[in-house]
Design a protein around this motif. Structure first.
Motif, PDB file in Angstrom:
ATOM      1  N   GLY A   1       0.830  -1.190   0.000  1.00  0.00           N
ATOM      2  CA  GLY A   1       0.000   0.000   0.000  1.00  0.00           C
ATOM      3  C   GLY A   1       0.868   1.245   0.000  1.00  0.00           C
ATOM      4  O   GLY A   1       1.972   1.261  -0.549  1.00  0.00           O
ATOM      5  N   GLN A   2       0.377   2.293   0.628  1.00  0.00           N
ATOM      6  CA  GLN A   2       1.167   3.506   0.814  1.00  0.00           C
ATOM      7  C   GLN A   2       1.787   3.554   2.210  1.00  0.00           C
ATOM      8  O   GLN A   2       2.451   4.519   2.568  1.00  0.00           O
ATOM      9  N   THR A   3       1.572   2.491   2.985  1.00  0.00           N
ATOM     10  CA  THR A   3       1.951   2.485   4.394  1.00  0.00           C
ATOM     11  C   THR A   3       3.363   1.983   4.626  1.00  0.00           C
ATOM     12  O   THR A   3       4.072   2.487   5.496  1.00  0.00           O
ATOM     13  N   PHE A   4       3.783   0.981   3.852  1.00  0.00           N
ATOM     14  CA  PHE A   4       5.071   0.335   4.086  1.00  0.00           C
ATOM     15  C   PHE A   4       6.032   0.608   2.940  1.00  0.00           C
ATOM     16  O   PHE A   4       5.631   1.055   1.873  1.00  0.00           O
ATOM     17  N   MET A   5       7.295   0.300   3.171  1.00  0.00           N
ATOM     18  CA  MET A   5       8.326   0.607   2.177  1.00  0.00           C
ATOM     19  C   MET A   5       9.440  -0.416   2.251  1.00  0.00           C
ATOM     20  O   MET A   5       9.759  -0.935   3.329  1.00  0.00           O
ATOM     21  N   SER A   6      10.022  -0.712   1.132  1.00  0.00           N
ATOM     22  CA  SER A   6      11.309  -1.402   1.125  1.00  0.00           C
ATOM     23  C   SER A   6      12.379  -0.328   0.991  1.00  0.00           C
ATOM     24  O   SER A   6      12.087   0.829   0.659  1.00  0.00           O
ATOM     25  N   TRP A   7      13.623  -0.693   1.231  1.00  0.00           N
ATOM     26  CA  TRP A   7      14.704   0.270   1.050  1.00  0.00           C
ATOM     27  C   TRP A   7      14.768   0.715  -0.402  1.00  0.00           C
ATOM     28  O   TRP A   7      14.894   1.915  -0.691  1.00  0.00           O
ATOM     29  N   GLN A   8      14.658  -0.227  -1.315  1.00  0.00           N
ATOM     30  CA  GLN A   8      14.714   0.136  -2.731  1.00  0.00           C
ATOM     31  C   GLN A   8      13.543   1.036  -3.111  1.00  0.00           C
ATOM     32  O   GLN A   8      13.696   1.998  -3.869  1.00  0.00           O
ATOM     33  N   GLY A   9      12.352   0.722  -2.583  1.00  0.00           N
ATOM     34  CA  GLY A   9      11.186   1.548  -2.886  1.00  0.00           C
ATOM     35  C   GLY A   9      11.313   2.953  -2.329  1.00  0.00           C
ATOM     36  O   GLY A   9      10.906   3.931  -2.962  1.00  0.00           O
ATOM     37  N   LEU A  10      11.879   3.068  -1.130  1.00  0.00           N
ATOM     38  CA  LEU A  10      12.076   4.392  -0.524  1.00  0.00           C
ATOM     39  C   LEU A  10      13.037   5.215  -1.366  1.00  0.00           C
ATOM     40  O   LEU A  10      12.784   6.401  -1.637  1.00  0.00           O
ATOM     41  N   ARG A  11      14.138   4.616  -1.796  1.00  0.00           N
ATOM     42  CA  ARG A  11      15.096   5.342  -2.638  1.00  0.00           C
ATOM     43  C   ARG A  11      14.444   5.793  -3.935  1.00  0.00           C
ATOM     44  O   ARG A  11      14.627   6.930  -4.377  1.00  0.00           O
ATOM     45  N   ALA A  12      13.681   4.891  -4.554  1.00  0.00           N
ATOM     46  CA  ALA A  12      13.053   5.225  -5.832  1.00  0.00           C
ATOM     47  C   ALA A  12      12.000   6.314  -5.670  1.00  0.00           C
ATOM     48  O   ALA A  12      11.759   7.104  -6.587  1.00  0.00           O
ATOM     49  N   THR A  13      11.378   6.380  -4.502  1.00  0.00           N
ATOM     50  CA  THR A  13      10.364   7.404  -4.245  1.00  0.00           C
ATOM     51  C   THR A  13      11.001   8.772  -4.039  1.00  0.00           C
ATOM     52  O   THR A  13      10.552   9.783  -4.594  1.00  0.00           O
ATOM     53  N   LEU A  14      12.060   8.819  -3.243  1.00  0.00           N
ATOM     54  CA  LEU A  14      12.687  10.102  -2.919  1.00  0.00           C
ATOM     55  C   LEU A  14      13.601  10.611  -4.024  1.00  0.00           C
ATOM     56  O   LEU A  14      13.719  11.819  -4.232  1.00  0.00           O
ATOM     57  N   TRP A  15      14.244   9.680  -4.720  1.00  0.00           N
ATOM     58  CA  TRP A  15      15.172  10.075  -5.786  1.00  0.00           C
ATOM     59  C   TRP A  15      14.909   9.220  -7.028  1.00  0.00           C
ATOM     60  O   TRP A  15      15.653   8.263  -7.311  1.00  0.00           O
TER      61      TRP A  15
END
Length: 726
Positions: free
Chosen positions: A100-114
């Motif tokens: 969902g929009q609640t959880f994140m993987s490290w790769q997903g977080l990086r791709a979201t922010l940068w």
């Protein structure tokens, strides 16, 4: 396979890998193997706040279960000046739809922010292939004056072969290069070729002879290359039989060579083109020689000075994860005692403390209150972080909720929150939930107002939704003006606890996302048919759209792009035993619930359409006791209990008045439930080993069914088709 069982097996595999690696002497002052704490395709989040052990799905709340890199980045963002998030929508890989929009993987977080492609890491491991495009070599060569075009082309041709093909240094190509500067470039390539071949002596002498070259690029690069030679040579023989890194085999003389090379380069070229790289490689030297305290202090300074909004912060988090925390980033025995002795690395110590709060088999490895009290002086300049650690330790140790709330005052009415402030308030909300405080829901609603739409708000929504579920107020979660905006959060509740009325309302609400509506339709029809609401099913089937999906399979509805709702309208009904459509079968059962033929047809519908091992989302882990702090763990408001195929067959077999063809088919199918594994495949998904064992019929029972079919109904097609029992 039940989704929690899949996660349990992944946990056991990763734990086994860690245990094997730790046997090589992992410690802060030694060399930790490179083990990434990351999500993969088998990752399913626990839908609750915080995590007491490593969880493959991270949260916007700093907590022990987060990937260590996520906690590091959140701390860096807490120190940096606030910045507007670049996107209000989390980016996920195809394997992370269930986040969902609640959880994140490290790769997903990086791709979201940068979201842009990451820049090359100038502080890389230097195990890259030798045959690389010329890059700065070609640019330097092009900028040199006095090199004939033909010689320039010949040099580039040789560069393309260096490290990849055999170069004949006295051949025609090299022989055509005669100008002074060209010969310097040629000599550089010869030394580089030796470097890639692991001929350290030739490489050393070759580069040493070029430090006074007329070409400034050649002279500077030749001065830099001893650093790379030392680092490569240091680990050249440190690989074990199975490719694992063996710290005891690191070449200490080569490490000293790299260290001296850094000093020599920076003295000669303090502002040179490789100055930043050389300074960065100092950290690699410290890591290889086991200088843990010195390395930790460097990283601490970098953590406090690197903006958490810059991608450099993510690169730094990855480097620290490898070089400080290593394999311990997944499992957390009582490691890293050196951090508590440095006296001036509180941020790294905080991350280590969170790791040591994780659950595990060794209770003595967990951080104690006394351990944390002994660190108080290190956190003198970070009182809010320290009180958060104290409250976190108390929370995961199961201590009094009121004491936890006293450590974290209510501050849930801010316009925005840095990660640490948000984490503190989220932990307070968790304590309110533990205390059954009547003001908990109001607290979450206040926190929602200032929470960032990126990761923070959905996590606060999870807290509110969990409270409303516990209070029996699902109507608020699915109201038109609900503050619960994350559709995946709602989809969990639709599959686990929602009553038929809410499922129908969501399924017919055209303003909701199509996937959420399909989840509601599928759950309504599946539960209606499996729990005996046959009359409702015959009405609800009208909700299936004409073009509804039938091909997506049945593995995880939240993660699937499409829910195969069309199976209920266009699935398979029969493959030998005469059955009408499932709608007609349901209508018959609505009139006569004990109709044996209709029940067999219901069983065939489950079998032919792949429902035997399917389950809707469940908040109960494999072998776990359900937790009341997990979304969807409350009582299911959909009436009835699931009816599985094996129960149908057993009931018909026990009925001596059942028609012969019906009873023969039930005996045939009861035996076939155990093909080919010998385990019951007709009793639905299992949540524990004990549950699975309880569902088994003994081999003696299966033999009795087989013999009865063969002797009582020898002329039936089913007796003729069954050759043996399992």
């Amino acid at each position: 396979m039940p989704r929690r069982l899949s996660k349990l097996m992944k946990h056991m595999r990763e734990r086994a890998v860690f245990k094997a690696a730790s046997g090589a002497g992992l410690a802060f002052f030694g060399l930790a193997g490179v083990a990434w704490a990351c999500a993969d395709s088998s990752c399913y989040p626990e839908w609750r706040l915080g995590a007491a052990d490593y969880d493959c799905a991270g949260q916007a709340m700093i907590n022990p279960g987060n990937d260590t890199r996520i906690n590091l980045l959140l701390l860096m963002q807490s120190i940096s000046a606030p910045a507007v998030a670049p996107s209000a929508t989390a980016r996920k890989t195809a394997d992370e739809a269930q986040f969902g929009q609640t959880f994140m993987s490290w790769q997903g977080l990086r791709a979201t922010l940068w979201p842009q492609a990451a820049a090359p890491d100038t502080n890389a491991d230097y195990s890259e292939p030798a045959c690389l495009p010329p890059n700065d070599f070609a640019a330097a060569l092009s900028a040199e004056s006095g090199i004939p075009v033909a010689e320039r082309d010949a040099i580039l041709a040789i560069r393309a072969k260096v490290g990849c093909e055999t170069v004949t240094w006295d051949g025609a190509e090299a022989g055509a290069i005669s100008s002074a500067k060209s010969r310097e470039y040629l000599a550089y390539l010869k030394a580089a070729d030796a470097f890639y071949a692991g001929d350290w002596a030739t490489a050393r002498s070759g580069f040493a002879a070029l430090t006074s070259a007329k070409s400034s690029w050649v002279a500077e690069t030749a001065r830099y290359m001893p650093i790379r030679i030392g680092l490569r040579a240091a680990v050249a023989d440190a690989t074990g039989e199975y490719g694992d890194f063996e710290p005891g085999k690191v070449n200490s003389a080569a490490i000293a060579e790299a260290r001296n090379g850094i000093a020599a380069y920076l003295k000669a070229w303090p502002n040179g083109r490789y100055a930043d790289s050389a300074k960065g490689l100092t950290r690699r030297v410290l890591w290889l020689e086991g200088s843990g305290i010195e390395l930790a202090r460097i990283y601490e300074r970098m953590v406090t000075t690197t903006s958490g909004q810059d991608e450099a912060a993510a690169n730094l988090a990855e480097e620290i994860d490898i070089r400080v925390f290593g394999a311990n980033a997944y499992d957390s025995p009582k490691a890293l005692p050196a951090l508590s002795r440095t006296g001036d690395t509180p941020l790294l110590l905080a991350v280590a403390d969170l790791m040591q709060m994780r659950g595990g088999d060794d209770a003595s490895a967990k951080l104690s209150a006394n351990d944390l009290a002994a660190q108080a002086a290190q956190f003198a300049r970070h009182p809010e972080l320290y009180s958060f650690l104290q409250a976190s330790r108390a929370w995961y140790a199961g201590e009094d909720a009121k004491a936890i709330m006293a450590m974290i005052p209510d501050d849930a009415r801010q316009a925005s929150y840095k990660p640490l402030a948000f984490s503190r308030q989220t932990l307070r909300g968790m304590a309110l939930a533990r205390a059954r405080d009547p003001n908990e829901a109001g607290f979450w609603r206040d926190l929602l107002k200032g929470a960032s739409p990126l990761y923070q708000r959905p996590l606060a929504e999870l807290g509110l939704a969990t409270r409303w579920e516990r209070d029996g107020r699902l109507d608020r979660i699915f109201a038109a003006d609900t503050p619960i905006k994350d559709a995946t959060t709602r989809e969990v509740l639709l599959q686990t606890v929602a009553p038929p009325a809410i499922l129908r309302s969501v399924a017919s609400d055209a303003t909701r996302p199509a996937h959420e509506r399909d989840i509601a339709r599928f759950t309504l029809l599946y539960k209606g048919l499996s729990r005996g609401a046959y009359r409702d099913f015959t009405r609800d089937i009208a909700m299936v759209p004409a073009g509804a999906d039938t091909e997506s399979g049945l593995y995880n509805l939240i993660r699937q792009t499409d829910a195969p709702v069309g199976l209920f309208a266009k699935g398979r009904w029969t493959d030998g035993f005469a059955c009408p459509s499932i709608t007609e079968t349901a209508a018959t059962l609505a009139r006569t619930p004990a109709d044996r033929t209709a029940l067999l047809c219901l069983g065939d519908f489950w079998r032919l359409n792949g429902f035997d091992n399917f389950s809707l989302f469940s908040s109960q882990g494999y072998g776990d006791t359900p937790r009341n702090d997990t979304l969807g763990s409350g009582p299911d408001a959909f009436p009835g209990k699931p009816l599985y195929r094996d129960a149908i067959y057993r009931a018909i077999i026990a009925d001596r008045q059942a028609p012969a063809d019906v009873r023969a088919y039930a005996l045939f199918r009861a035996v076939r439930c155990y093909a080919p594994s010998g385990y019951n495949g007709c009793s639905g998904p299992f949540r524990s080993t004990a549950e699975m064992e309880k569902a088994q019929a003994s081999p003696e029972q299966r033999k009795a069914w087989f013999n009865e079919l063969k002797t009582a109904y020898p002329n039936s097609r089913w007796a003729k088709a069954l050759r043996f029992y399992w």
